[in-house]
Design a protein around this motif. Structure first.
Motif, PDB file in Angstrom:
ATOM      1  N   GLY A  65       0.667  -1.131  -0.119  1.00  0.00           N
ATOM      2  CA  GLY A  65      -0.076  -0.203   0.006  1.00  0.00           C
ATOM      3  C   GLY A  65       0.815   1.245   0.141  1.00  0.00           C
ATOM      4  O   GLY A  65       0.332   1.976   0.444  1.00  0.00           O
ATOM      5  N   ARG A  66       2.040   1.249  -0.502  1.00  0.00           N
ATOM      6  CA  ARG A  66       2.808   2.440  -0.221  1.00  0.00           C
ATOM      7  C   ARG A  66       3.412   2.815  -1.840  1.00  0.00           C
ATOM      8  O   ARG A  66       3.416   1.720  -2.721  1.00  0.00           O
ATOM      9  CB  ARG A  66       4.057   2.102   0.466  1.00  0.00           C
ATOM     10  CG  ARG A  66       3.732   1.831   2.047  1.00  0.00           C
ATOM     11  CD  ARG A  66       5.238   1.589   2.733  1.00  0.00           C
ATOM     12  NE  ARG A  66       5.904   0.715   1.972  1.00  0.00           N
ATOM     13  CZ  ARG A  66       7.292   1.077   2.345  1.00  0.00           C
ATOM     14  NH1 ARG A  66       8.004   1.577   3.128  1.00  0.00           N
ATOM     15  NH2 ARG A  66       8.361  -0.070   1.762  1.00  0.00           N
ATOM     16  N   THR A  67       3.820   3.987  -2.020  1.00  0.00           N
ATOM     17  CA  THR A  67       4.458   4.567  -3.371  1.00  0.00           C
ATOM     18  C   THR A  67       5.647   4.922  -2.705  1.00  0.00           C
ATOM     19  O   THR A  67       5.762   5.689  -2.042  1.00  0.00           O
ATOM     20  CB  THR A  67       3.656   5.325  -4.158  1.00  0.00           C
ATOM     21  OG1 THR A  67       2.486   4.917  -4.291  1.00  0.00           O
ATOM     22  CG2 THR A  67       4.450   5.992  -5.281  1.00  0.00           C
ATOM     23  N   ILE A  68       6.700   4.450  -3.355  1.00  0.00           N
ATOM     24  CA  ILE A  68       8.063   5.003  -3.259  1.00  0.00           C
ATOM     25  C   ILE A  68       8.532   6.164  -4.172  1.00  0.00           C
ATOM     26  O   ILE A  68       8.598   5.488  -5.220  1.00  0.00           O
ATOM     27  CB  ILE A  68       9.184   3.779  -2.916  1.00  0.00           C
ATOM     28  CG1 ILE A  68       8.590   3.329  -1.719  1.00  0.00           C
ATOM     29  CG2 ILE A  68      10.444   4.837  -2.656  1.00  0.00           C
ATOM     30  CD1 ILE A  68       9.401   2.006  -1.440  1.00  0.00           C
ATOM     31  N   GLY A  69       8.741   7.259  -3.756  1.00  0.00           N
ATOM     32  CA  GLY A  69       9.131   8.299  -5.030  1.00  0.00           C
ATOM     33  C   GLY A  69       7.797   8.972  -5.522  1.00  0.00           C
ATOM     34  O   GLY A  69       6.823   8.600  -5.150  1.00  0.00           O
ATOM     35  N   ALA A  70       8.420   9.824  -6.439  1.00  0.00           N
ATOM     36  CA  ALA A  70       7.222  10.666  -7.236  1.00  0.00           C
ATOM     37  C   ALA A  70       8.005  11.481  -8.225  1.00  0.00           C
ATOM     38  O   ALA A  70       8.943  11.400  -8.475  1.00  0.00           O
ATOM     39  CB  ALA A  70       6.533  11.586  -6.088  1.00  0.00           C
ATOM     40  N   THR A  71       7.012  12.014  -8.930  1.00  0.00           N
ATOM     41  CA  THR A  71       7.455  12.886 -10.029  1.00  0.00           C
ATOM     42  C   THR A  71       7.021  14.239  -9.951  1.00  0.00           C
ATOM     43  O   THR A  71       5.695  14.378  -9.483  1.00  0.00           O
ATOM     44  CB  THR A  71       7.336  12.171 -11.583  1.00  0.00           C
ATOM     45  OG1 THR A  71       5.847  12.271 -11.522  1.00  0.00           O
ATOM     46  CG2 THR A  71       7.960  11.074 -11.720  1.00  0.00           C
ATOM     47  N   ASP A  72       7.639  15.346 -10.723  1.00  0.00           N
ATOM     48  CA  ASP A  72       7.123  16.565 -10.626  1.00  0.00           C
ATOM     49  C   ASP A  72       6.417  16.874 -11.909  1.00  0.00           C
ATOM     50  O   ASP A  72       5.931  15.780 -12.527  1.00  0.00           O
ATOM     51  CB  ASP A  72       8.352  17.698 -10.715  1.00  0.00           C
ATOM     52  CG  ASP A  72       9.115  17.511 -11.836  1.00  0.00           C
ATOM     53  OD1 ASP A  72       8.789  16.992 -12.976  1.00  0.00           O
ATOM     54  OD2 ASP A  72      10.405  18.009 -11.772  1.00  0.00           O
ATOM     55  N   ASP A  73       5.775  18.298 -11.945  1.00  0.00           N
ATOM     56  CA  ASP A  73       4.881  18.470 -12.934  1.00  0.00           C
ATOM     57  C   ASP A  73       5.403  18.148 -14.320  1.00  0.00           C
ATOM     58  O   ASP A  73       4.594  17.863 -15.330  1.00  0.00           O
ATOM     59  CB  ASP A  73       4.434  19.742 -12.909  1.00  0.00           C
ATOM     60  CG  ASP A  73       3.550  20.123 -11.918  1.00  0.00           C
ATOM     61  OD1 ASP A  73       3.031  19.200 -11.016  1.00  0.00           O
ATOM     62  OD2 ASP A  73       3.421  21.201 -11.298  1.00  0.00           O
ATOM     63  N   ALA A  74       6.827  18.117 -14.614  1.00  0.00           N
ATOM     64  CA  ALA A  74       7.386  17.716 -15.933  1.00  0.00           C
ATOM     65  C   ALA A  74       7.771  16.186 -15.774  1.00  0.00           C
ATOM     66  O   ALA A  74       8.290  15.878 -16.787  1.00  0.00           O
ATOM     67  CB  ALA A  74       8.761  18.491 -16.018  1.00  0.00           C
ATOM     68  N   LEU A  75       7.028  15.472 -14.803  1.00  0.00           N
ATOM     69  CA  LEU A  75       7.402  14.160 -14.996  1.00  0.00           C
ATOM     70  C   LEU A  75       8.804  13.605 -14.849  1.00  0.00           C
ATOM     71  O   LEU A  75       9.293  12.387 -15.060  1.00  0.00           O
ATOM     72  CB  LEU A  75       6.800  13.603 -16.128  1.00  0.00           C
ATOM     73  CG  LEU A  75       5.176  13.584 -16.081  1.00  0.00           C
ATOM     74  CD1 LEU A  75       4.481  12.893 -17.361  1.00  0.00           C
ATOM     75  CD2 LEU A  75       4.344  13.029 -14.929  1.00  0.00           C
ATOM     76  N   GLN A  76       9.568  14.342 -13.997  1.00  0.00           N
ATOM     77  CA  GLN A  76      10.893  14.059 -13.672  1.00  0.00           C
ATOM     78  C   GLN A  76      11.017  13.560 -12.125  1.00  0.00           C
ATOM     79  O   GLN A  76      10.198  14.020 -11.327  1.00  0.00           O
ATOM     80  CB  GLN A  76      11.924  15.282 -13.760  1.00  0.00           C
ATOM     81  CG  GLN A  76      11.935  16.021 -15.230  1.00  0.00           C
ATOM     82  CD  GLN A  76      12.556  15.024 -16.149  1.00  0.00           C
ATOM     83  OE1 GLN A  76      13.534  14.509 -15.558  1.00  0.00           O
ATOM     84  NE2 GLN A  76      12.118  15.105 -17.213  1.00  0.00           N
ATOM     85  N   ALA A  77      11.999  12.448 -11.836  1.00  0.00           N
ATOM     86  CA  ALA A  77      11.908  11.963 -10.533  1.00  0.00           C
ATOM     87  C   ALA A  77      12.009  12.824  -9.642  1.00  0.00           C
ATOM     88  O   ALA A  77      13.338  13.774  -9.940  1.00  0.00           O
ATOM     89  CB  ALA A  77      13.112  10.684 -10.677  1.00  0.00           C
TER      90      ALA A  77
END
Length: 124
Positions: A65-77
């Protein structure tokens, strides 16, 4: 998409089978791609390679049930605190090396002798 439905149907079958056989908590299932694809189409209506990808882990004590990490509005890590996987502006970008160091670490295997010189993500 038929491939998507087939993949998750197979993961569901594998999970059910591992649970029925009492092996789920002793088996680490890892689904990962060798590369990511750009989120937008290129000029030839295709998708280029992208430095951001995803992985799915389950079983063997993985906290679900976890998400590790994310991206910004430009879909960069975005950078993370590697051991916890939480977003951290002072952290580092997620890497395949940290993921695979985490896989070995979760199986109680020292990553160093296997040539993995990265801090492990701790998903268990």
């Amino acid at each position: 998409h038929a491939s998507w439905e087939s993949f998750f149907s197979d993961v569901h079958y594998l999970t059910d089978t591992l649970l029925e056989e009492g092996l789920f908590d002793r088996t680490l299932v890892l689904a990962v791609s060798d590369l990511g694809r750009a989120p937008k189409r290129n000029g030839r209506d295709g998708k280029d390679h992208w430095p951001v990808s995803s992985a799915m882990l389950l079983g063997a004590g993985v906290r679900g049930g976890r998400t590790i990490g994310a991206t910004d509005d430009a879909l960069q890590a975005l950078p993370i605190h590697v051991p916890s996987g939480r977003l951290d502006a002072a952290g580092t970008l997620p890497s395949a090396a940290s993921l695979f160091a985490g896989v070995l670490w979760s199986l109680h295997i020292d990553p160093a002798p296997w040539g993995v010189d990265a801090e492990p993500l701790r998903f268990v």
